[in-house]
Design a protein around this motif. Structure first.
Motif, PDB file in Angstrom:
ATOM      1  N   GLY A  47      -6.219  -1.975  -0.411  1.00  0.00           N
ATOM      2  CA  GLY A  47      -7.048  -1.889  -1.873  1.00  0.00           C
ATOM      3  C   GLY A  47      -7.286  -0.508  -1.970  1.00  0.00           C
ATOM      4  O   GLY A  47      -7.354  -0.148  -3.286  1.00  0.00           O
ATOM      5  N   LEU A  48      -7.239   0.475  -1.115  1.00  0.00           N
ATOM      6  CA  LEU A  48      -7.298   2.113  -1.586  1.00  0.00           C
ATOM      7  C   LEU A  48      -6.356   2.359  -2.128  1.00  0.00           C
ATOM      8  O   LEU A  48      -6.305   3.426  -3.224  1.00  0.00           O
ATOM      9  N   GLY A  49      -5.230   1.871  -1.782  1.00  0.00           N
ATOM     10  CA  GLY A  49      -3.853   2.178  -2.464  1.00  0.00           C
ATOM     11  C   GLY A  49      -3.789   1.684  -4.054  1.00  0.00           C
ATOM     12  O   GLY A  49      -3.409   2.312  -4.835  1.00  0.00           O
ATOM     13  N   ALA A  50      -4.183   0.495  -4.240  1.00  0.00           N
ATOM     14  CA  ALA A  50      -4.374  -0.165  -5.647  1.00  0.00           C
ATOM     15  C   ALA A  50      -5.335   0.872  -6.455  1.00  0.00           C
ATOM     16  O   ALA A  50      -4.970   1.046  -7.459  1.00  0.00           O
ATOM     17  N   TYR A  51      -6.543   1.073  -5.793  1.00  0.00           N
ATOM     18  CA  TYR A  51      -7.403   1.596  -6.922  1.00  0.00           C
ATOM     19  C   TYR A  51      -6.900   3.374  -6.720  1.00  0.00           C
ATOM     20  O   TYR A  51      -7.284   3.857  -8.138  1.00  0.00           O
ATOM     21  N   GLY A  52      -6.367   3.872  -5.793  1.00  0.00           N
ATOM     22  CA  GLY A  52      -5.734   5.122  -5.936  1.00  0.00           C
ATOM     23  C   GLY A  52      -4.925   5.207  -7.282  1.00  0.00           C
ATOM     24  O   GLY A  52      -5.211   6.139  -7.837  1.00  0.00           O
ATOM     25  N   VAL A  53      -3.696   4.243  -7.249  1.00  0.00           N
ATOM     26  CA  VAL A  53      -3.004   4.649  -8.248  1.00  0.00           C
ATOM     27  C   VAL A  53      -3.687   4.333  -9.622  1.00  0.00           C
ATOM     28  O   VAL A  53      -3.461   4.724 -10.632  1.00  0.00           O
ATOM     29  N   GLY A  54      -4.406   3.135  -9.637  1.00  0.00           N
ATOM     30  CA  GLY A  54      -5.282   2.698 -10.856  1.00  0.00           C
ATOM     31  C   GLY A  54      -6.182   3.792 -11.315  1.00  0.00           C
ATOM     32  O   GLY A  54      -6.207   4.164 -12.534  1.00  0.00           O
ATOM     33  N   MET A  55      -6.873   4.628 -10.419  1.00  0.00           N
ATOM     34  CA  MET A  55      -7.869   5.501 -11.001  1.00  0.00           C
ATOM     35  C   MET A  55      -7.018   6.767 -11.508  1.00  0.00           C
ATOM     36  O   MET A  55      -7.622   7.508 -12.178  1.00  0.00           O
ATOM     37  N   ALA A  73      -1.809   8.581  -0.168  1.00  0.00           N
ATOM     38  CA  ALA A  73      -2.558   9.438   0.613  1.00  0.00           C
ATOM     39  C   ALA A  73      -3.818   9.203   0.769  1.00  0.00           C
ATOM     40  O   ALA A  73      -4.547   9.524   2.090  1.00  0.00           O
ATOM     41  N   VAL A  74      -4.637   8.544  -0.074  1.00  0.00           N
ATOM     42  CA  VAL A  74      -6.050   8.169   0.012  1.00  0.00           C
ATOM     43  C   VAL A  74      -6.280   7.403   1.067  1.00  0.00           C
ATOM     44  O   VAL A  74      -6.899   7.309   2.022  1.00  0.00           O
ATOM     45  N   GLY A  75      -5.214   6.305   0.922  1.00  0.00           N
ATOM     46  CA  GLY A  75      -5.364   5.185   2.190  1.00  0.00           C
ATOM     47  C   GLY A  75      -5.061   5.864   3.419  1.00  0.00           C
ATOM     48  O   GLY A  75      -5.680   5.403   4.509  1.00  0.00           O
ATOM     49  N   THR A  76      -3.848   6.377   3.653  1.00  0.00           N
ATOM     50  CA  THR A  76      -3.674   6.988   4.782  1.00  0.00           C
ATOM     51  C   THR A  76      -4.644   8.208   5.472  1.00  0.00           C
ATOM     52  O   THR A  76      -4.905   8.166   6.638  1.00  0.00           O
ATOM     53  N   LEU A  77      -5.336   8.953   4.543  1.00  0.00           N
ATOM     54  CA  LEU A  77      -6.095  10.085   4.925  1.00  0.00           C
ATOM     55  C   LEU A  77      -7.592   8.917   5.638  1.00  0.00           C
ATOM     56  O   LEU A  77      -8.153   9.539   6.436  1.00  0.00           O
ATOM     57  N   ALA A  78      -7.875   7.965   4.796  1.00  0.00           N
ATOM     58  CA  ALA A  78      -9.104   7.155   5.194  1.00  0.00           C
ATOM     59  C   ALA A  78      -8.708   6.795   6.700  1.00  0.00           C
ATOM     60  O   ALA A  78      -9.637   6.419   7.327  1.00  0.00           O
ATOM     61  N   ALA A  79      -7.244   6.019   6.763  1.00  0.00           N
ATOM     62  CA  ALA A  79      -7.066   5.367   8.092  1.00  0.00           C
ATOM     63  C   ALA A  79      -7.143   6.426   9.395  1.00  0.00           C
ATOM     64  O   ALA A  79      -7.452   6.275  10.478  1.00  0.00           O
ATOM     65  N   ALA A  80      -6.579   7.683   8.785  1.00  0.00           N
ATOM     66  CA  ALA A  80      -6.627   8.691  10.151  1.00  0.00           C
ATOM     67  C   ALA A  80      -8.149   9.095  10.575  1.00  0.00           C
ATOM     68  O   ALA A  80      -8.270   9.290  11.603  1.00  0.00           O
ATOM     69  N   ILE A  81      -9.009   9.303   9.463  1.00  0.00           N
ATOM     70  CA  ILE A  81     -10.447   9.351  10.001  1.00  0.00           C
ATOM     71  C   ILE A  81     -11.084   8.217  10.609  1.00  0.00           C
ATOM     72  O   ILE A  81     -11.739   8.510  11.654  1.00  0.00           O
ATOM     73  N   ILE A  82     -11.060   7.063  10.072  1.00  0.00           N
ATOM     74  CA  ILE A  82     -11.406   5.967  10.620  1.00  0.00           C
ATOM     75  C   ILE A  82     -10.781   5.539  12.119  1.00  0.00           C
ATOM     76  O   ILE A  82     -11.624   5.286  12.966  1.00  0.00           O
ATOM     77  N   GLY A  83      -9.491   5.772  11.972  1.00  0.00           N
ATOM     78  CA  GLY A  83      -8.814   5.696  13.263  1.00  0.00           C
ATOM     79  C   GLY A  83      -9.274   6.449  14.494  1.00  0.00           C
ATOM     80  O   GLY A  83      -9.426   5.862  15.550  1.00  0.00           O
ATOM     81  N   ALA A  84      -9.543   7.574  14.104  1.00  0.00           N
ATOM     82  CA  ALA A  84     -10.108   8.580  15.265  1.00  0.00           C
ATOM     83  C   ALA A  84     -11.439   8.163  15.854  1.00  0.00           C
ATOM     84  O   ALA A  84     -11.694   8.474  16.917  1.00  0.00           O
ATOM     85  N   LEU A  85     -12.254   7.477  14.889  1.00  0.00           N
ATOM     86  CA  LEU A  85     -13.486   6.946  15.220  1.00  0.00           C
ATOM     87  C   LEU A  85     -13.493   5.633  16.269  1.00  0.00           C
ATOM     88  O   LEU A  85     -14.337   5.241  16.994  1.00  0.00           O
ATOM     89  N   CYS A 202      -1.149   1.734   8.342  1.00  0.00           N
ATOM     90  CA  CYS A 202      -1.908   1.884   6.995  1.00  0.00           C
ATOM     91  C   CYS A 202      -1.244   2.884   6.021  1.00  0.00           C
ATOM     92  O   CYS A 202      -1.461   2.430   4.872  1.00  0.00           O
ATOM     93  N   PHE A 203      -0.550   3.757   6.472  1.00  0.00           N
ATOM     94  CA  PHE A 203       0.474   4.368   5.301  1.00  0.00           C
ATOM     95  C   PHE A 203       1.272   3.307   4.669  1.00  0.00           C
ATOM     96  O   PHE A 203       1.372   3.362   3.450  1.00  0.00           O
ATOM     97  N   PHE A 204       2.041   2.317   5.262  1.00  0.00           N
ATOM     98  CA  PHE A 204       2.873   1.491   4.647  1.00  0.00           C
ATOM     99  C   PHE A 204       2.292   0.503   3.825  1.00  0.00           C
ATOM    100  O   PHE A 204       2.365  -0.063   2.972  1.00  0.00           O
ATOM    101  N   VAL A 205       0.906   0.056   4.351  1.00  0.00           N
ATOM    102  CA  VAL A 205       0.093  -1.044   3.772  1.00  0.00           C
ATOM    103  C   VAL A 205      -0.552  -0.419   2.466  1.00  0.00           C
ATOM    104  O   VAL A 205      -0.849  -1.087   1.394  1.00  0.00           O
ATOM    105  N   SER A 206      -0.919   0.812   2.436  1.00  0.00           N
ATOM    106  CA  SER A 206      -1.462   1.684   1.199  1.00  0.00           C
ATOM    107  C   SER A 206      -0.412   1.589   0.260  1.00  0.00           C
ATOM    108  O   SER A 206      -0.408   1.598  -0.870  1.00  0.00           O
ATOM    109  N   LEU A 207       0.978   1.987   0.678  1.00  0.00           N
ATOM    110  CA  LEU A 207       2.162   1.908  -0.182  1.00  0.00           C
ATOM    111  C   LEU A 207       2.136   0.640  -0.689  1.00  0.00           C
ATOM    112  O   LEU A 207       2.511   0.506  -2.083  1.00  0.00           O
TER     113      LEU A 207
END
Length: 297
Positions: A47-55, A73-85, A202-207
């Motif tokens: 969804g972040l990928g979809a909203y990222g391109v739309g916004m 980029a937005v989807g992957t960055l969010a995944a990197a932060i959340i994944g670390a947690l 998550c990079f590929f699912v964001s794509l």
């Protein structure tokens, strides 16, 4: 596919949607099938990928390529932060944590009406012509051309995933899936590898999410919701989650059955659920496992 799908009662956009969902399911399967970690929150990054391109197209730059880059980029960055947690969690705890974080993004999109459109979704934007510098080419508005545009990204993504899985890093993921304790005793940094697997997935699912948004010229909160993640899991298990191509078959079955039955009844999910239960009970390796068993008795 665009040349024959109409002959069997389909349409080009259905083939495009199949590719998008297959990419999303194969992305999840990179984590689930080859690392052995279950996520029920992949819809958040989709969804972040979809909203990222739309916004991006709506508020920032009316450019399809830049919108795709921002969405990924937005989807992957969010995944990197959340994944670390959550990387130290395992089993149901990891799955529940991914749902929890995913629902945070869902409620932000659902409530932030002024920016995301709220429950009505983000509309009023569309695939933009591609600026080549010396000329502007409006080709993506054509459904057949956009199908091949999606097919290019699908093929490239699958090739990269296959290459990663054949590398030493990919073999290490398989070792973690088969016996995490033994892999840890061998000195493999488990948390680092699981985190990397999660981020790559998550990079590929964001794509896939950016392509989904471009397909519909629309982004809505449902793309972020946990049940969308459940659909990705169903596609993976239905086709065969321990193989590269299994989720593609699962996505094809899911998308076609959904399109056909939903046009006749609102209870289409009951049929999908029954099919899923039958496959899990009698064919645990999925549809691809059945095909391989028939081919090699």
């Amino acid at each position: 596919m665009p040349f024959w799908i109409n002959w069997i009662g389909g349409y080009t956009a259905l083939g495009t949607r199949l590719l998008v969902m297959a990419l999303a399911a194969m992305s999840l399967n990179f984590l689930l099938g080859f690392t052995g970690v279950l996520s029920f929150g992949h819809a958040a990054y989709f969804g972040l990928g979809a909203y990222g391109v739309g916004m991006t197209i709506t508020y920032l730059v009316p450019s399809t390529p830049i919108g795709i880059l921002v969405g990924v980029a937005v989807g992957t960055l969010a995944a990197a932060i959340i994944g670390a947690l959550i990387v130290r969690l395992r089993g149901v705890y990891f799955a529940m944590a991914t749902i929890a974080f995913g629902q945070v993004f869902y409620f932000i999109a659902f409530r932030w009406n002024a920016v995301t459109g709220g429950d009505d979704g983000l509309s009023g934007w569309h695939r933009m012509p591609i600026d080549l510098g010396f000329a502007t080419v409006d080709i993506l508005s054509n459904g057949t051309v956009f199908y091949y545009f999606v097919l290019f990204f699908f093929a490239l993504s699958v090739a990269i995933m296959a290459g990663i899985l054949r590398s030493p890093f990919g073999r290490t993921l398989l070792a973690i899936r088969e016996n995490e304790r033994r892999a840890r005793y061998l000195g493999i940094p488990i948390e680092k590898h699981v985190w990397l697997s999660f981020v790559i997935s998550c990079f590929f699912v964001s794509l896939a999410g950016t392509l989904y948004g471009l397909l519909n010229n629309f982004a809505d909160p449902h793309a972020l919701r946990w049940d969308q993640s459940g659909e990705f899991v169903i596609m993976s298990v239905l086709g065969g989650m321990r193989s590269l191509w299994g989720p593609l078959i699962g996505a094809a079955i899911f998308v076609v059955v959904q399109d056909y039955i939903s046009s006749r009844t609102e209870n289409w999910m009951s049929f999908i659920g029954l099919l899923f239960v039958l496959v899990v009970l009698f064919f645990p390796r999925g549809v691809l496992g059945i095909i391989r068993k028939k081919a090699n008795p």
